[in-house]
Motif scaffolding. Structure first.
Motif, mmCIF file in Angstrom:
data_model
loop_
_atom_site.group_PDB
_atom_site.id
_atom_site.type_symbol
_atom_site.label_atom_id
_atom_site.label_comp_id
_atom_site.label_asym_id
_atom_site.label_seq_id
_atom_site.Cartn_x
_atom_site.Cartn_y
_atom_site.Cartn_z
ATOM 1 N N LYS A 71 0.829 -1.206 0.000
ATOM 2 C CA LYS A 71 0.000 0.000 0.000
ATOM 3 C C LYS A 71 0.863 1.255 0.000
ATOM 4 N N LYS A 72 1.900 1.286 0.843
ATOM 5 C CA LYS A 72 2.809 2.444 0.875
ATOM 6 C C LYS A 72 3.470 2.642 -0.487
ATOM 7 N N GLN A 128 0.797 3.863 -3.085
ATOM 8 C CA GLN A 128 0.391 5.242 -2.818
ATOM 9 C C GLN A 128 1.487 6.251 -3.157
ATOM 10 N N SER A 129 2.726 5.802 -3.180
ATOM 11 C CA SER A 129 3.828 6.721 -3.489
ATOM 12 C C SER A 129 3.994 6.956 -4.995
ATOM 13 N N PHE A 163 -1.865 7.683 -11.218
ATOM 14 C CA PHE A 163 -2.957 6.766 -10.892
ATOM 15 C C PHE A 163 -2.912 5.539 -11.790
ATOM 16 N N GLN A 199 -0.413 3.146 -10.442
ATOM 17 C CA GLN A 199 -0.968 2.526 -9.233
ATOM 18 C C GLN A 199 -1.926 1.400 -9.614
ATOM 19 N N TRP A 204 -1.447 -2.660 -8.888
ATOM 20 C CA TRP A 204 -2.443 -3.335 -8.063
ATOM 21 C C TRP A 204 -3.155 -4.431 -8.858
ATOM 22 N N MET A 239 -5.549 -2.872 1.998
ATOM 23 C CA MET A 239 -5.424 -1.886 0.911
ATOM 24 C C MET A 239 -6.530 -0.830 0.964
ATOM 25 N N THR A 240 -7.684 -1.158 1.513
ATOM 26 C CA THR A 240 -8.793 -0.194 1.547
ATOM 27 C C THR A 240 -8.873 0.575 2.858
ATOM 28 N N ARG A 297 -8.182 3.196 5.584
ATOM 29 C CA ARG A 297 -7.683 4.572 5.563
ATOM 30 C C ARG A 297 -6.597 4.743 6.606
#
Length: 143
Positions: free
Chosen positions: A98-99, A102-103, A107, A110, A114, A138-139, A141
């Motif tokens: 996830k890190k 997100q980096s 999009f 990403q 994924w 992954m979902t 927050r």
């Protein structure tokens, strides 16, 4: 953030990744995965996977690794190995993923990474518990 320690953290991060490839199961231990996540929380993902893709490993050696390569090869392999031995490291594997995702500035990148991970987990007949942990992680927050 201890800037003077960042090169040491980066070096240690890459030593763990490279040494995991030398093991019979091609994975790192649960403790190593937790250590990697902790290091990633101190540094930024860009410290480990610079845009140029070259990381100084030692005075003589440069390691070329992209964030996509790390996710789709090393991290995916770790998730599969950890799921086959029912370890608690699976959630940590997905937190690292996830890190990393997100980096990524794009999009589309990403999404591609994924989708590749998810597709490969499904093709590998990964168990549903691993998929559920992965989707949940992954979902979730970040607060």
């Amino acid at each position: 953030k201890p800037k003077s320690l960042i090169p040491s953290f980066v070096n240690f991060f890459h030593v763990i990744i490279l040494s995991s490839g030398d093991r019979s199961n091609k994975s790192c231990t649960g403790d190593e995965v937790k250590l990697l996540l902790n290091i990633m929380e101190i540094c930024t993902v860009d410290d480990f996977f610079p845009v140029r893709g070259k990381v100084k490993f030692s005075e003589d050696e440069m390691v070329t690794i992209s964030i996509e390569h790390f996710c789709v090869n090393d991290l995916l392999r770790w998730i599969l190995v950890h799921s086959s031995i029912a370890t608690t490291a699976i959630e940590t594997d997905f937190e690292i993923l996830k890190k990393c995702i997100q980096s990524m500035p794009s999009f589309n990148r990403q999404k591609q990474v994924w989708e590749t991970i998810l597709r490969e987990l499904i093709k590998s007949f990964c168990d549903f518990t691993t998929l559920a942990v992965g989707l949940s992680t992954m979902t979730r927050r970040i607060h």
